[in-house]
Design an enzyme around this catalytic site. Structure first.
Site, short mmCIF file in Angstrom:
data_model
loop_
_atom_site.label_atom_id
_atom_site.label_comp_id
_atom_site.label_asym_id
_atom_site.label_seq_id
_atom_site.Cartn_x
_atom_site.Cartn_y
_atom_site.Cartn_z
N ARG A 97 -0.07 17.21 19.49
CA ARG A 97 -0.29 18.32 18.56
C ARG A 97 0.94 19.22 18.56
NH1 ARG A 97 -3.34 17.27 15.08
NH2 ARG A 97 -3.52 19.48 14.55
N HIS B 73 9.27 13.92 26.27
CA HIS B 73 9.54 13.35 24.94
C HIS B 73 10.27 12.02 25.12
CE1 HIS B 73 10.22 13.23 20.66
NE2 HIS B 73 11.46 12.90 20.90
N GLY C 218 -2.60 8.53 28.51
CA GLY C 218 -2.46 9.42 29.67
C GLY C 218 -1.79 8.76 30.85
N SER C 219 -0.90 7.80 30.61
CA SER C 219 -0.26 7.14 31.75
C SER C 219 0.69 8.09 32.49
CB SER C 219 0.45 5.85 31.31
OG SER C 219 1.55 6.14 30.50
N ASN C 220 1.32 9.00 31.77
CA ASN C 220 2.15 10.00 32.47
C ASN C 220 1.29 10.93 33.30
OD1 ASN C 220 5.14 9.89 31.84
ND2 ASN C 220 4.26 9.61 29.80
N LEU D 227 2.32 22.79 18.50
CA LEU D 227 1.72 24.05 18.97
C LEU D 227 2.32 25.25 18.25
CD1 LEU D 227 1.84 22.90 22.66
CD2 LEU D 227 -0.26 23.31 21.34
N LEU E 154 10.06 22.27 17.71
CA LEU E 154 9.50 21.01 18.20
C LEU E 154 10.56 20.13 18.88
CD1 LEU E 154 6.91 19.20 18.14
CD2 LEU E 154 7.89 18.13 16.10
N ASP E 155 10.22 19.63 20.07
CA ASP E 155 11.09 18.70 20.81
C ASP E 155 12.49 19.25 21.04
OD1 ASP E 155 8.93 16.97 20.95
OD2 ASP E 155 9.50 15.91 19.12
N ARG F 282 -4.38 25.52 12.82
CA ARG F 282 -3.66 25.40 14.09
C ARG F 282 -3.93 26.59 14.99
NH1 ARG F 282 -0.30 21.24 14.21
NH2 ARG F 282 0.64 20.69 12.25
C1 GRF Z 1 4.91 8.82 26.05
O1 GRF Z 1 5.94 7.98 25.59
C2 GRF Z 1 5.30 10.25 25.92
O2 GRF Z 1 6.66 10.50 26.16
C3 GRF Z 1 5.00 10.54 24.48
O3 GRF Z 1 3.83 9.81 24.20
C4 GRF Z 1 3.70 8.74 25.12
C5 GRF Z 1 2.41 9.02 25.83
O4 GRF Z 1 2.12 8.12 26.80
N1 GRF Z 1 4.93 11.95 24.22
P1 GRF Z 1 0.94 8.42 27.83
O5 GRF Z 1 -0.22 8.99 27.07
O6 GRF Z 1 1.46 9.35 28.88
O7 GRF Z 1 0.61 7.06 28.37
#
Ligand code: GRF
Length: 220
Positions: free
Chosen positions: A98, A116, A19-21, A100, A151-152, A72
């Site tokens: 996941r 992504h 969850g760093s983002n 979706l 996806l993506d 799902r």
């Molecule tokens: C990131 O590289 C994000 O782009 C990808 O998974 C990683 C998750 O990192 N989908 P975090 O959980 O936000 O640290």
């Protein structure tokens, strides 16, 4: 004329791991760089490291564990029920691992955003850093985009670029990409919060006052 009250945009963030983002977005909101309220963080895994951090920030957390659902469709329905309690303007996927269903994506059409770790449309799917190294690309990075059922894929809001080094390994490249992710995603969140992001009919994105939506990593 009565003064208009500005209501902060409402975000719900979905995670599965570190969850760093999500942390970067929450911090931007706390520091007023992003005029939005993060109402809740929802994880698909009870052991996601990001949950413990967010609990200390006074933000609601929920776990909707995909392992508790046989399909799902039932998982996505339970997830949507949790999300909708918070009435978000935007749902931000931040390392949410996941796939979706089209029904879920449709339900949040134009309000569902993902990050992504590649320069889409190159390298959708998993192991993007290894894929990039295997192809010998000289630039790699991340993409924040609206989510569509494919996806993506989906309309690109912003991208962050990282030069690839001769001696990069997937781990070293991933680290540099992640650090540019922490710049790009909070910036997009801020644009969303300010109502500046427009999805055009031709499925391209315009952001008011941001003719360039490309971020170049400063990290060597
Ligand atoms: C990131 O590289 C994000 O782009 C990808 O998974 C990683 C998750 O990192 N989908 P975090 O959980 O936000 O640290």
């Amino acid at each position: 004329m009565p003064a208009t009250t500005f209501l902060p945009r409402r975000f719900v963030i979905l995670i599965s791991g570190l969850g760093s983002n999500m942390q970067a977005i929450v911090r931007a909101c706390q520091q007023n760089a992003c005029p939005a309220d993060v109402l809740a963080v929802i994880s698909s895994r009870a052991d996601a490291a990001g949950l413990a951090w967010v609990q200390g920030q006074g933000i609601a957390t929920r776990v909707v564990a995909h392992t508790n659902f046989s399909s799902r469709e039932t998982f996505d329905a339970a997830l949507a029920a949790e999300i909708d309690q918070f009435e978000p303007d935007y749902v931000l996927l931040a390392g949410f691992m996941r796939v979706l269903t089209p029904e879920f994506v449709q339900h949040y059409s134009g309000r569902l955003v993902n990050i992504h770790p590649s320069l889409l449309p190159a390298f959708p799917g998993l192991h993007t850093h290894a894929q990039a190294l295997a192809k010998g690309v000289q630039a790699h990075g991340c993409t924040v985009h609206f989510v569509t059922p494919l996806l993506d894929h989906g309309p690109i809001i912003a991208q962050g670029v990282v030069p690839v080094k001769e001696d990069d390994k997937p781990e070293t490249l991933a680290r540099r990409v992640l650090s540019v992710e922490h710049v790009v995603y909070p910036q997009v969140a801020s644009w969303l919060a300010q109502g500046r992001v427009h999805l055009m009919q031709d499925q391209r994105v315009q952001v008011d006052g941001a003719p360039s939506r490309l971020f170049i990593s400063e990290h060597e």
